[in-house]
Write a protein that holds these residues in place. Structure first.
Motif, PDB file in Angstrom:
ATOM      1  N   MET A   1      14.950 -28.379 103.513  1.00 36.96           N
ATOM      2  CA  MET A   1      15.146 -27.580 102.335  1.00 36.96           C
ATOM      3  C   MET A   1      15.444 -28.515 101.165  1.00 36.96           C
ATOM      4  O   MET A   1      16.173 -29.479 101.312  1.00 36.96           O
ATOM      5  N   LYS A   2      14.884 -28.232 100.017  1.00 37.68           N
ATOM      6  CA  LYS A   2      15.134 -29.027  98.819  1.00 37.68           C
ATOM      7  C   LYS A   2      16.236 -28.371  98.005  1.00 37.68           C
ATOM      8  O   LYS A   2      16.189 -27.177  97.741  1.00 37.68           O
ATOM      9  N   MET A   3      17.231 -29.177  97.627  1.00 39.49           N
ATOM     10  CA  MET A   3      18.377 -28.673  96.879  1.00 39.49           C
ATOM     11  C   MET A   3      18.567 -29.517  95.622  1.00 39.49           C
ATOM     12  O   MET A   3      18.335 -30.721  95.643  1.00 39.49           O
ATOM     13  N   THR A   4      19.004 -28.873  94.559  1.00 38.77           N
ATOM     14  CA  THR A   4      19.369 -29.570  93.329  1.00 38.77           C
ATOM     15  C   THR A   4      20.774 -29.159  92.935  1.00 38.77           C
ATOM     16  O   THR A   4      21.097 -27.977  92.905  1.00 38.77           O
ATOM     17  N   LEU A   5      21.600 -30.148  92.670  1.00 36.81           N
ATOM     18  CA  LEU A   5      22.953 -29.914  92.171  1.00 36.81           C
ATOM     19  C   LEU A   5      22.998 -30.366  90.726  1.00 36.81           C
ATOM     20  O   LEU A   5      22.558 -31.477  90.404  1.00 36.81           O
ATOM     21  N   MET A   6      23.504 -29.525  89.860  1.00 36.10           N
ATOM     22  CA  MET A   6      23.666 -29.896  88.453  1.00 36.10           C
ATOM     23  C   MET A   6      25.156 -29.950  88.152  1.00 36.10           C
ATOM     24  O   MET A   6      25.879 -28.987  88.397  1.00 36.10           O
ATOM     25  N   VAL A   7      25.593 -31.078  87.640  1.00 35.22           N
ATOM     26  CA  VAL A   7      27.010 -31.275  87.334  1.00 35.22           C
ATOM     27  C   VAL A   7      27.135 -31.588  85.847  1.00 35.22           C
ATOM     28  O   VAL A   7      26.480 -32.501  85.348  1.00 35.22           O
ATOM     29  N   CYS A   8      27.943 -30.822  85.150  1.00 33.61           N
ATOM     30  CA  CYS A   8      28.121 -31.063  83.708  1.00 33.61           C
ATOM     31  C   CYS A   8      29.587 -30.955  83.319  1.00 33.61           C
ATOM     32  O   CYS A   8      29.925 -30.397  82.290  1.00 33.61           O
ATOM     33  N   SER A   9      30.455 -31.513  84.133  1.00 36.25           N
ATOM     34  CA  SER A   9      31.886 -31.483  83.871  1.00 36.25           C
ATOM     35  C   SER A   9      32.421 -32.906  83.815  1.00 36.25           C
ATOM     36  O   SER A   9      31.945 -33.790  84.535  1.00 36.25           O
ATOM     37  N   GLY A  10      33.406 -33.119  82.992  1.00 31.43           N
ATOM     38  CA  GLY A  10      34.074 -34.411  82.924  1.00 31.43           C
ATOM     39  C   GLY A  10      35.320 -34.467  83.779  1.00 31.43           C
ATOM     40  O   GLY A  10      36.041 -35.459  83.769  1.00 31.43           O
ATOM     41  N   ASP A  11      35.566 -33.403  84.553  1.00 33.33           N
ATOM     42  CA  ASP A  11      36.728 -33.350  85.443  1.00 33.33           C
ATOM     43  C   ASP A  11      36.398 -34.153  86.704  1.00 33.33           C
ATOM     44  O   ASP A  11      35.463 -33.811  87.436  1.00 33.33           O
ATOM     45  N   PRO A  12      37.140 -35.240  86.990  1.00 36.64           N
ATOM     46  CA  PRO A  12      36.832 -36.074  88.150  1.00 36.64           C
ATOM     47  C   PRO A  12      36.792 -35.295  89.463  1.00 36.64           C
ATOM     48  O   PRO A  12      35.974 -35.593  90.335  1.00 36.64           O
ATOM     49  N   GLU A  13      37.646 -34.292  89.610  1.00 32.77           N
ATOM     50  CA  GLU A  13      37.664 -33.524  90.854  1.00 32.77           C
ATOM     51  C   GLU A  13      36.369 -32.724  91.036  1.00 32.77           C
ATOM     52  O   GLU A  13      35.858 -32.612  92.147  1.00 32.77           O
ATOM     53  N   VAL A  14      35.832 -32.182  89.961  1.00 32.18           N
ATOM     54  CA  VAL A  14      34.579 -31.417  90.035  1.00 32.18           C
ATOM     55  C   VAL A  14      33.426 -32.344  90.430  1.00 32.18           C
ATOM     56  O   VAL A  14      32.622 -32.017  91.310  1.00 32.18           O
ATOM     57  N   VAL A  15      33.356 -33.507  89.814  1.00 30.81           N
ATOM     58  CA  VAL A  15      32.294 -34.470  90.125  1.00 30.81           C
ATOM     59  C   VAL A  15      32.446 -34.968  91.561  1.00 30.81           C
ATOM     60  O   VAL A  15      31.466 -35.094  92.306  1.00 30.81           O
ATOM     61  N   TRP A  16      33.662 -35.225  91.976  1.00 29.73           N
ATOM     62  CA  TRP A  16      33.960 -35.679  93.337  1.00 29.73           C
ATOM     63  C   TRP A  16      33.476 -34.644  94.362  1.00 29.73           C
ATOM     64  O   TRP A  16      32.821 -34.991  95.343  1.00 29.73           O
ATOM     65  N   ASN A  17      33.786 -33.367  94.109  1.00 30.39           N
ATOM     66  CA  ASN A  17      33.355 -32.316  95.030  1.00 30.39           C
ATOM     67  C   ASN A  17      31.837 -32.170  95.049  1.00 30.39           C
ATOM     68  O   ASN A  17      31.247 -31.881  96.100  1.00 30.39           O
ATOM     69  N   ALA A  18      31.182 -32.377  93.919  1.00 32.26           N
ATOM     70  CA  ALA A  18      29.717 -32.306  93.886  1.00 32.26           C
ATOM     71  C   ALA A  18      29.104 -33.414  94.741  1.00 32.26           C
ATOM     72  O   ALA A  18      28.166 -33.165  95.506  1.00 32.26           O
ATOM     73  N   PHE A  19      29.636 -34.627  94.628  1.00 30.42           N
ATOM     74  CA  PHE A  19      29.136 -35.725  95.462  1.00 30.42           C
ATOM     75  C   PHE A  19      29.419 -35.463  96.943  1.00 30.42           C
ATOM     76  O   PHE A  19      28.581 -35.749  97.799  1.00 30.42           O
ATOM     77  N   ARG A  20      30.589 -34.936  97.245  1.00 28.65           N
ATOM     78  CA  ARG A  20      30.908 -34.613  98.639  1.00 28.65           C
ATOM     79  C   ARG A  20      29.928 -33.577  99.190  1.00 28.65           C
ATOM     80  O   ARG A  20      29.445 -33.702 100.317  1.00 28.65           O
ATOM     81  N   MET A  21      29.643 -32.543  98.397  1.00 32.65           N
ATOM     82  CA  MET A  21      28.702 -31.510  98.837  1.00 32.65           C
ATOM     83  C   MET A  21      27.301 -32.095  99.010  1.00 32.65           C
ATOM     84  O   MET A  21      26.614 -31.805  99.988  1.00 32.65           O
ATOM     85  N   GLY A  22      26.889 -32.934  98.069  1.00 37.79           N
ATOM     86  CA  GLY A  22      25.581 -33.576  98.179  1.00 37.79           C
ATOM     87  C   GLY A  22      25.468 -34.425  99.426  1.00 37.79           C
ATOM     88  O   GLY A  22      24.456 -34.383 100.134  1.00 37.79           O
ATOM     89  N   ASN A  23      26.513 -35.188  99.732  1.00 41.03           N
ATOM     90  CA  ASN A  23      26.504 -36.020 100.935  1.00 41.03           C
ATOM     91  C   ASN A  23      26.479 -35.166 102.201  1.00 41.03           C
ATOM     92  O   ASN A  23      25.794 -35.508 103.175  1.00 41.03           O
ATOM     93  N   LEU A  24      27.199 -34.070 102.198  1.00 40.00           N
ATOM     94  CA  LEU A  24      27.181 -33.160 103.345  1.00 40.00           C
ATOM     95  C   LEU A  24      25.779 -32.581 103.554  1.00 40.00           C
ATOM     96  O   LEU A  24      25.281 -32.523 104.683  1.00 40.00           O
ATOM     97  N   MET A  25      25.126 -32.186 102.469  1.00 37.25           N
ATOM     98  CA  MET A  25      23.773 -31.639 102.583  1.00 37.25           C
ATOM     99  C   MET A  25      22.798 -32.697 103.077  1.00 37.25           C
ATOM    100  O   MET A  25      21.900 -32.398 103.870  1.00 37.25           O
ATOM    101  N   LEU A  26      22.967 -33.942 102.645  1.00 31.63           N
ATOM    102  CA  LEU A  26      22.097 -35.016 103.126  1.00 31.63           C
ATOM    103  C   LEU A  26      22.293 -35.251 104.623  1.00 31.63           C
ATOM    104  O   LEU A  26      21.333 -35.554 105.333  1.00 31.63           O
ATOM    105  N   GLU A  27      23.523 -35.106 105.109  1.00 29.94           N
ATOM    106  CA  GLU A  27      23.782 -35.243 106.550  1.00 29.94           C
ATOM    107  C   GLU A  27      23.053 -34.170 107.341  1.00 29.94           C
ATOM    108  O   GLU A  27      22.698 -34.385 108.493  1.00 29.94           O
TER     109      GLU A  27
END
Length: 69
Positions: A1-27
């Motif tokens: 499945m192809k997924m796209t995540l769009m992140v437009c926040s300067g909050d480090p926690e939001v960006v951190w969670n987006a990367f965590r979710m992206g890494n989980l999806m890649l796994e």
């Protein structure tokens, strides 16, 4: 499945969670593209000991995730 995540926040926690979710999806063998927009483009400067964004971004790209900024 192809997924796209769009992140437009300067909050480090939001960006951190987006990367965590992206890494989980890649796994799970998904094709993942992450588009950083606005303040999230500065993720390198948002990285800290609490939110190790540089490490998560490295894992994301080494796992064949596509990072666009």
């Amino acid at each position: 499945m192809k997924m796209t995540l769009m992140v437009c926040s300067g909050d480090p926690e939001v960006v951190w969670n987006a990367f965590r979710m992206g890494n989980l999806m890649l796994e799970q063998m998904d094709d993942v593209t992450m588009f950083l927009n606005g303040p999230s483009v500065q993720y390198e400067q948002l990285s800290s000991e609490t939110f190790p964004l540089m490490e998560l971004a490295r894992v994301f790209t080494l796992s064949e995730g596509v990072l666009l900024a």
